[in-house]
Design a protein around this motif. Structure first.
Motif, PDB file in Angstrom:
ATOM      1  N   THR A  12      11.710 -16.245  -1.313  1.00 18.65           N
ATOM      2  CA  THR A  12      11.149 -16.800  -2.548  1.00 18.65           C
ATOM      3  C   THR A  12       9.732 -17.314  -2.365  1.00 18.65           C
ATOM      4  N   ALA A  13       9.479 -18.054  -1.308  1.00 18.18           N
ATOM      5  CA  ALA A  13       8.160 -18.646  -1.078  1.00 18.18           C
ATOM      6  C   ALA A  13       7.089 -17.593  -0.788  1.00 18.18           C
ATOM      7  N   LEU A  14       7.495 -16.388  -0.418  1.00 18.91           N
ATOM      8  CA  LEU A  14       6.537 -15.340  -0.053  1.00 18.91           C
ATOM      9  C   LEU A  14       6.449 -14.214  -1.078  1.00 18.91           C
ATOM     10  N   PHE A  15       7.100 -14.390  -2.228  1.00 17.12           N
ATOM     11  CA  PHE A  15       7.098 -13.333  -3.237  1.00 17.12           C
ATOM     12  C   PHE A  15       5.679 -12.959  -3.668  1.00 17.12           C
ATOM     13  N   ALA A  16       4.872 -13.934  -4.042  1.00 17.04           N
ATOM     14  CA  ALA A  16       3.511 -13.661  -4.535  1.00 17.04           C
ATOM     15  C   ALA A  16       2.664 -12.986  -3.456  1.00 17.04           C
ATOM     16  N   GLU A  17       2.790 -13.436  -2.217  1.00 17.16           N
ATOM     17  CA  GLU A  17       2.010 -12.836  -1.133  1.00 17.16           C
ATOM     18  C   GLU A  17       2.462 -11.399  -0.880  1.00 17.16           C
ATOM     19  N   CYS A  18       3.745 -11.165  -0.931  1.00 19.66           N
ATOM     20  CA  CYS A  18       4.267  -9.806  -0.743  1.00 19.66           C
ATOM     21  C   CYS A  18       3.760  -8.902  -1.864  1.00 19.66           C
ATOM     22  N   LYS A  19       3.783  -9.392  -3.087  1.00 21.82           N
ATOM     23  CA  LYS A  19       3.291  -8.603  -4.220  1.00 21.82           C
ATOM     24  C   LYS A  19       1.814  -8.260  -4.031  1.00 21.82           C
ATOM     25  N   ARG A  20       1.015  -9.229  -3.597  1.00 23.91           N
ATOM     26  CA  ARG A  20      -0.418  -8.986  -3.369  1.00 23.91           C
ATOM     27  C   ARG A  20      -0.631  -7.927  -2.286  1.00 23.91           C
ATOM     28  N   LYS A  21       0.117  -8.036  -1.203  1.00 21.16           N
ATOM     29  CA  LYS A  21      -0.034  -7.082  -0.101  1.00 21.16           C
ATOM     30  C   LYS A  21       0.333  -5.664  -0.544  1.00 21.16           C
ATOM     31  N   LEU A  22       1.371  -5.539  -1.344  1.00 22.64           N
ATOM     32  CA  LEU A  22       1.760  -4.219  -1.830  1.00 22.64           C
ATOM     33  C   LEU A  22       0.764  -3.686  -2.853  1.00 22.64           C
ATOM     34  N   GLN A  23       0.278  -4.546  -3.726  1.00 26.41           N
ATOM     35  CA  GLN A  23      -0.735  -4.113  -4.689  1.00 26.41           C
ATOM     36  C   GLN A  23      -1.976  -3.585  -3.968  1.00 26.41           C
ATOM     37  N   ALA A  27      -3.770   1.777  -4.190  1.00 23.86           N
ATOM     38  CA  ALA A  27      -4.906   2.708  -4.317  1.00 23.86           C
ATOM     39  C   ALA A  27      -5.099   3.574  -3.068  1.00 23.86           C
ATOM     40  N   PRO A  28      -5.111   2.985  -1.860  1.00 24.06           N
ATOM     41  CA  PRO A  28      -5.286   3.856  -0.693  1.00 24.06           C
ATOM     42  C   PRO A  28      -4.131   4.843  -0.498  1.00 24.06           C
ATOM     43  N   THR A  29      -2.927   4.431  -0.864  1.00 24.41           N
ATOM     44  CA  THR A  29      -1.790   5.350  -0.743  1.00 24.41           C
ATOM     45  C   THR A  29      -1.930   6.507  -1.727  1.00 24.41           C
ATOM     46  N   PHE A  38       2.887   6.513  -6.440  1.00 22.99           N
ATOM     47  CA  PHE A  38       3.117   5.296  -5.664  1.00 22.99           C
ATOM     48  C   PHE A  38       2.868   4.137  -6.615  1.00 22.99           C
ATOM     49  N   GLU A  39       3.949   3.616  -7.188  1.00 22.28           N
ATOM     50  CA  GLU A  39       3.849   2.589  -8.223  1.00 22.28           C
ATOM     51  C   GLU A  39       4.676   1.383  -7.837  1.00 22.28           C
ATOM     52  N   GLN A  58       8.172  15.567   3.777  1.00 23.57           N
ATOM     53  CA  GLN A  58       8.516  14.530   4.750  1.00 23.57           C
ATOM     54  C   GLN A  58       7.321  14.246   5.649  1.00 23.57           C
ATOM     55  N   GLN A  59       6.559  15.282   5.981  1.00 27.40           N
ATOM     56  CA  GLN A  59       5.373  15.088   6.819  1.00 27.40           C
ATOM     57  C   GLN A  59       4.375  14.167   6.127  1.00 27.40           C
ATOM     58  N   ALA A  60       4.173  14.342   4.831  1.00 28.29           N
ATOM     59  CA  ALA A  60       3.245  13.483   4.089  1.00 28.29           C
ATOM     60  C   ALA A  60       3.735  12.031   4.090  1.00 28.29           C
ATOM     61  N   LEU A  61       5.040  11.838   3.940  1.00 33.43           N
ATOM     62  CA  LEU A  61       5.603  10.485   3.986  1.00 33.43           C
ATOM     63  C   LEU A  61       5.440   9.890   5.379  1.00 33.43           C
ATOM     64  N   ASP A  62       5.712  10.689   6.404  1.00 33.33           N
ATOM     65  CA  ASP A  62       5.549  10.219   7.781  1.00 33.33           C
ATOM     66  C   ASP A  62       4.094   9.825   8.049  1.00 33.33           C
ATOM     67  N   GLU A  63       3.151  10.594   7.524  1.00 32.81           N
ATOM     68  CA  GLU A  63       1.731  10.260   7.686  1.00 32.81           C
ATOM     69  C   GLU A  63       1.393   8.960   6.962  1.00 32.81           C
ATOM     70  N   HIS A  64       2.009   8.747   5.807  1.00 32.12           N
ATOM     71  CA  HIS A  64       1.821   7.482   5.079  1.00 32.12           C
ATOM     72  C   HIS A  64       2.286   6.308   5.944  1.00 32.12           C
ATOM     73  N   TYR A  65       3.432   6.463   6.575  1.00 34.53           N
ATOM     74  CA  TYR A  65       3.970   5.392   7.426  1.00 34.53           C
ATOM     75  C   TYR A  65       3.074   5.109   8.632  1.00 34.53           C
ATOM     76  N   GLN A  66       2.227   6.042   9.023  1.00 31.00           N
ATOM     77  CA  GLN A  66       1.335   5.853  10.165  1.00 31.00           C
ATOM     78  C   GLN A  66      -0.011   5.216   9.789  1.00 31.00           C
ATOM     79  N   GLN A  67      -0.270   5.040   8.514  1.00 31.36           N
ATOM     80  CA  GLN A  67      -1.526   4.426   8.084  1.00 31.36           C
ATOM     81  C   GLN A  67      -1.560   2.956   8.490  1.00 31.36           C
ATOM     82  N   ALA A  68      -2.719   2.465   8.868  1.00 25.71           N
ATOM     83  CA  ALA A  68      -2.866   1.069   9.303  1.00 25.71           C
ATOM     84  C   ALA A  68      -2.421   0.104   8.210  1.00 25.71           C
TER      85      ALA A  68
END
Length: 93
Positions: A12-23, A27-29, A38-39, A58-68
């Motif tokens: 609960t205390a980290l909801f807003a921070e998690c939302k910001r990090k995902l937002q 765009a880069p994704t 990616f919504e 699957q390769q494109a998804l795997d490459e996404h998972y490797q992004q910094a």
């Protein structure tokens, strides 16, 4: 095609921070060659976040998972989530 709906339940205390990090990674994704969709959504109660994703392979998804930026979010999840991410792989019918 790879279709995913991921349910993310932060503490609960980290909801807003998690939302910001995902937002911040939307765009880069979307700029990734293999990403079609990616919504980020939230439910009415503002306790869970939902990522709706579509990748060409699957390769494109795997490459996404490797992004910094993706790895940074995954590292944040280690201490920020109330429970493990629920990954739903969807098949088109």
């Amino acid at each position: 095609m790879i279709n995913i709906v991921a349910k993310i339940t932060p503490k609960t205390a980290l909801f807003a921070e998690c939302k910001r990090k995902l937002q911040a990674i939307v765009a880069p994704t979307l700029a990734e060659v293999g990403c079609i969709r990616f919504e980020l959504y939230t439910g009415d109660n503002q306790t869970c976040l939902f990522l709706v994703e579509r990748f060409i392979s699957q390769q494109a998804l795997d490459e996404h998972y490797q992004q910094a930026y993706t790895k940074q979010v995954f590292t944040f999840y280690e201490s920020a989530l109330a429970k493990a991410v629920e990954i739903n792989n969807l098949a088109e019918i």
